[in-house]
Design a protein around this motif. Structure first.
Motif, PDB file in Angstrom:
ATOM      1  N   UNK A  54       0.949  -1.257  -0.124  1.00  0.00           N
ATOM      2  CA  UNK A  54      -0.016   0.049  -0.117  1.00  0.00           C
ATOM      3  C   UNK A  54       0.984   1.303   0.035  1.00  0.00           C
ATOM      4  N   UNK A  55       1.942   1.152   0.617  1.00  0.00           N
ATOM      5  CA  UNK A  55       3.004   2.374   0.776  1.00  0.00           C
ATOM      6  C   UNK A  55       4.115   2.333  -0.259  1.00  0.00           C
ATOM      7  N   UNK A  56       4.144   1.166  -1.301  1.00  0.00           N
ATOM      8  CA  UNK A  56       5.195   1.175  -2.235  1.00  0.00           C
ATOM      9  C   UNK A  56       6.453   0.636  -1.498  1.00  0.00           C
ATOM     10  N   UNK A  57       6.502  -0.149  -0.633  1.00  0.00           N
ATOM     11  CA  UNK A  57       7.917  -0.379  -0.022  1.00  0.00           C
ATOM     12  C   UNK A  57       7.952  -2.032  -0.187  1.00  0.00           C
ATOM     13  N   UNK A  58       9.288  -2.542  -0.252  1.00  0.00           N
ATOM     14  CA  UNK A  58       9.256  -3.960  -0.250  1.00  0.00           C
ATOM     15  C   UNK A  58       9.442  -4.710   1.044  1.00  0.00           C
ATOM     16  N   UNK A  59       8.581  -5.619   1.437  1.00  0.00           N
ATOM     17  CA  UNK A  59       8.585  -6.429   2.550  1.00  0.00           C
ATOM     18  C   UNK A  59       9.856  -6.890   2.513  1.00  0.00           C
ATOM     19  N   UNK A  60      10.278  -7.629   1.494  1.00  0.00           N
ATOM     20  CA  UNK A  60      11.736  -8.420   1.313  1.00  0.00           C
ATOM     21  C   UNK A  60      12.839  -7.458   2.109  1.00  0.00           C
ATOM     22  N   UNK A  61      12.834  -6.280   1.475  1.00  0.00           N
ATOM     23  CA  UNK A  61      13.989  -5.330   1.740  1.00  0.00           C
ATOM     24  C   UNK A  61      13.913  -5.053   3.150  1.00  0.00           C
ATOM     25  N   UNK A  62      12.547  -4.695   3.833  1.00  0.00           N
ATOM     26  CA  UNK A  62      12.356  -4.351   5.433  1.00  0.00           C
ATOM     27  C   UNK A  62      12.935  -5.637   6.378  1.00  0.00           C
ATOM     28  N   UNK A  63      12.825  -6.789   5.810  1.00  0.00           N
ATOM     29  CA  UNK A  63      13.122  -7.914   6.402  1.00  0.00           C
ATOM     30  C   UNK A  63      14.482  -8.123   6.458  1.00  0.00           C
ATOM     31  N   UNK A  64      15.308  -7.946   5.402  1.00  0.00           N
ATOM     32  CA  UNK A  64      16.548  -8.484   5.195  1.00  0.00           C
ATOM     33  C   UNK A  64      17.714  -7.414   4.900  1.00  0.00           C
ATOM     34  N   UNK A  65      17.387  -6.165   4.633  1.00  0.00           N
ATOM     35  CA  UNK A  65      18.144  -5.531   4.275  1.00  0.00           C
ATOM     36  C   UNK A  65      18.146  -4.044   4.693  1.00  0.00           C
ATOM     37  N   UNK A  66      17.910  -3.720   6.119  1.00  0.00           N
ATOM     38  CA  UNK A  66      17.808  -2.662   6.715  1.00  0.00           C
ATOM     39  C   UNK A  66      18.161  -2.720   8.176  1.00  0.00           C
ATOM     40  N   UNK A  67      18.830  -1.445   8.721  1.00  0.00           N
ATOM     41  CA  UNK A  67      19.280  -1.624  10.060  1.00  0.00           C
ATOM     42  C   UNK A  67      20.268  -2.571  10.364  1.00  0.00           C
ATOM     43  N   UNK A  68      20.177  -3.301  11.566  1.00  0.00           N
ATOM     44  CA  UNK A  68      21.317  -4.189  11.909  1.00  0.00           C
ATOM     45  C   UNK A  68      21.445  -5.329  10.899  1.00  0.00           C
ATOM     46  N   UNK A  69      20.530  -5.873  10.195  1.00  0.00           N
ATOM     47  CA  UNK A  69      20.635  -6.866   9.379  1.00  0.00           C
ATOM     48  C   UNK A  69      21.480  -6.458   8.238  1.00  0.00           C
ATOM     49  N   UNK A  70      21.811  -5.412   7.794  1.00  0.00           N
ATOM     50  CA  UNK A  70      22.818  -4.976   7.023  1.00  0.00           C
ATOM     51  C   UNK A  70      24.293  -5.265   7.291  1.00  0.00           C
ATOM     52  N   UNK A  71      24.376  -4.787   8.737  1.00  0.00           N
ATOM     53  CA  UNK A  71      25.725  -4.938   9.606  1.00  0.00           C
ATOM     54  C   UNK A  71      25.916  -6.460   9.465  1.00  0.00           C
ATOM     55  N   UNK A  72      24.940  -7.505   9.897  1.00  0.00           N
ATOM     56  CA  UNK A  72      25.289  -8.644   9.838  1.00  0.00           C
ATOM     57  C   UNK A  72      25.500  -9.281   8.534  1.00  0.00           C
ATOM     58  N   UNK A  73      24.851  -8.949   7.578  1.00  0.00           N
ATOM     59  CA  UNK A  73      25.205  -9.518   6.142  1.00  0.00           C
ATOM     60  C   UNK A  73      26.586  -9.171   5.449  1.00  0.00           C
ATOM     61  N   UNK A  74      26.976  -7.884   6.126  1.00  0.00           N
ATOM     62  CA  UNK A  74      28.259  -7.408   5.461  1.00  0.00           C
ATOM     63  C   UNK A  74      29.341  -8.318   6.256  1.00  0.00           C
ATOM     64  N   UNK A  75      29.251  -8.222   7.558  1.00  0.00           N
ATOM     65  CA  UNK A  75      30.181  -9.468   8.439  1.00  0.00           C
ATOM     66  C   UNK A  75      30.120 -10.891   7.740  1.00  0.00           C
ATOM     67  N   UNK A  76      29.154 -11.347   7.138  1.00  0.00           N
ATOM     68  CA  UNK A  76      29.086 -12.470   6.495  1.00  0.00           C
ATOM     69  C   UNK A  76      29.701 -12.827   5.532  1.00  0.00           C
ATOM     70  N   UNK A  77      29.575 -11.395   4.457  1.00  0.00           N
ATOM     71  CA  UNK A  77      30.316 -11.478   3.106  1.00  0.00           C
ATOM     72  C   UNK A  77      31.608 -11.166   3.232  1.00  0.00           C
ATOM     73  N   UNK A  78      32.150 -10.254   4.075  1.00  0.00           N
ATOM     74  CA  UNK A  78      33.418  -9.628   4.098  1.00  0.00           C
ATOM     75  C   UNK A  78      34.241  -9.851   5.327  1.00  0.00           C
ATOM     76  N   UNK A  79      33.668 -10.303   6.505  1.00  0.00           N
ATOM     77  CA  UNK A  79      34.121 -10.399   7.561  1.00  0.00           C
ATOM     78  C   UNK A  79      34.241  -9.061   8.343  1.00  0.00           C
TER      79      UNK A  79
END
Length: 392
Positions: A54-79
């Protein structure tokens, strides 16, 4: 109120009230809790998808690619070793994030076509089911199977329960903590120590699980006046995960034993006994609208304190009270970002035990109606929250 079926500590042998069960029987016993919890979280995800569309946002992005999840993903990918310098000169380093979730993300991504971000979501969803199972096991152990089911569903229906469906570490930590406490109350010292060590590799509040193991062991020694190798091994294993990571961060930063605290201080995190939070609440009363928010925050704190007091009156096992007390104190008395406090309280599932035990005494239809209403409110609030300020 039914008293706990056992207190940790009268024998180091397996608890005589334990009976071996075949895996299918164990799964059948937990099935209502797992199905109820899954239904609550599925409702939350549907609400999120509808609101986001309804507001034009991606639920997938909200669940996986915002806030702390971005930091965890970067650690997983690059250490480790990446940081951001803010305009005020403070440095936000990814060393603030404990490694178990990124390790699991990397492992899942390594054996599947998933990205590390999507692997984090899979890990979190699986961990949330493991957490619901662990909560059922604890509730069943202390107050019977109906209380176990209510506890698992209540946890899923918390207003911030959507966090357990995100690529965050709360679900993983809660699973390890719940099963760790279950091992403690069954006096399975080595399992409790291993689970506490894993919890200590997941979040700083893993210290609460370590404390629960140590307190249970001390009570057992005081009662039995002897020490066993299983108990000693469990006590030694419990702090190993957190100690290893904190010491490694200290060596990497050159800060010694206080290196990790320096990293957290750069993020604005610390422990001030709740002084900063009290000032934050007091500042809300400078305007009529803010006063409503201040009253709501104060009422929330009072509710948390009353629930903990109810657990004391309920005579919950001491290790459970210790764990819940430490998680609650660290959440409320830390000086970090105040919007994170509801999320930080998510692992304090002991606060829900009095409510779960009370609901277990209701008729099934009445209890299901109450839990369904809570699940609906949680779903709507979670969708609103993630599409707004979210859980930083």
């Amino acid at each position: 109120m039914t008293a706990p079926t056992t207190a940790p500590g009268t024998s180091d042998a397996p608890d005589p009230t334990d009976r071996p069960h075949a895996p299918p029987a164990v799964l059948r016993a937990a099935a209502p809790a797992l199905l109820g919890y899954a239904a609550v979280r599925a409702l939350g995800l549907v609400a999120l998808a509808l609101w986001s569309a309804a507001v034009g946002k991606s639920p997938h992005t909200l669940l996986t690619a915002r806030w702390d999840s971005l930091w965890y993903t970067r650690v997983a990918e690059h250490g480790y070793g990446w940081s951001v310098t803010l305009p005020d000169g403070s440095v936000h380093s990814n060393l603030a994030f404990f490694p178990l979730l990124p390790w699991l993300e990397r492992a899942v991504a390594g054996v599947t076509p998933l990205s590390c971000a999507d692997a984090g979501l899979v890990v979190s969803w699986c961990a949330s089911l493991a957490a619901a199972w662990g909560l059922f096991a604890v509730g069943d152990r202390l107050y019977g199977p109906r209380a176990g089911v209510c506890l698992a569903v209540l946890w899923g229906a918390l207003p911030v329960g959507i966090v357990a469906s995100m690529a965050y570490s709360e679900a993983l930590f809660t699973a390890l903590a719940a099963w760790g406490l279950y091992a403690v109350v069954r006096r399975h010292w080595v399992s409790a120590g291993l689970l506490a060590a894993a919890a200590g590799l997941t979040r700083p509040v893993g210290a609460a699980v370590v404390a629960a193991v140590w307190v249970a062991a001390a009570l057992w020694i005081a009662r039995e006046r002897r020490v066993t190798w299983r108990l000693v091994l469990g006590v030694l294993l419990a702090p190993a995960g957190a100690a290893a990571y904190v010491l490694w961060v200290g060596l990497r930063t050159g800060g010694g034993l206080f290196g990790y605290l320096d990293v957290q201080r750069q993020w604005g995190n610390g422990f001030d006994g709740g002084a900063a939070f009290a000032r934050f609440v007091a500042d809300k009363f400078t305007s009529p609208l803010g006063a409503l928010a201040g009253i709501g925050l104060a009422a929330g704190v009072v509710l948390v304190v009353r629930l903990y007091g109810a657990g004391v009156r309920q005579r919950q096992p001491v290790p459970v009270l210790v764990y819940t007390g430490i998680v609650t104190a660290l959440a409320l008395c830390a000086s970090g970002y105040f919007g994170s406090k509801p999320r930080l309280l998510l692992p304090a599932f002991g606060l829900l035990l009095p409510l779960a035990a009370g609901l277990a005494r209701w008729r099934t239809g009445r209890a299901a109606t109450a839990l369904g209403a809570l699940a609906l409110v949680s779903a709507v609030y979670g969708a609103f929250w993630l599409n707004g300020s979210g859980p930083p």
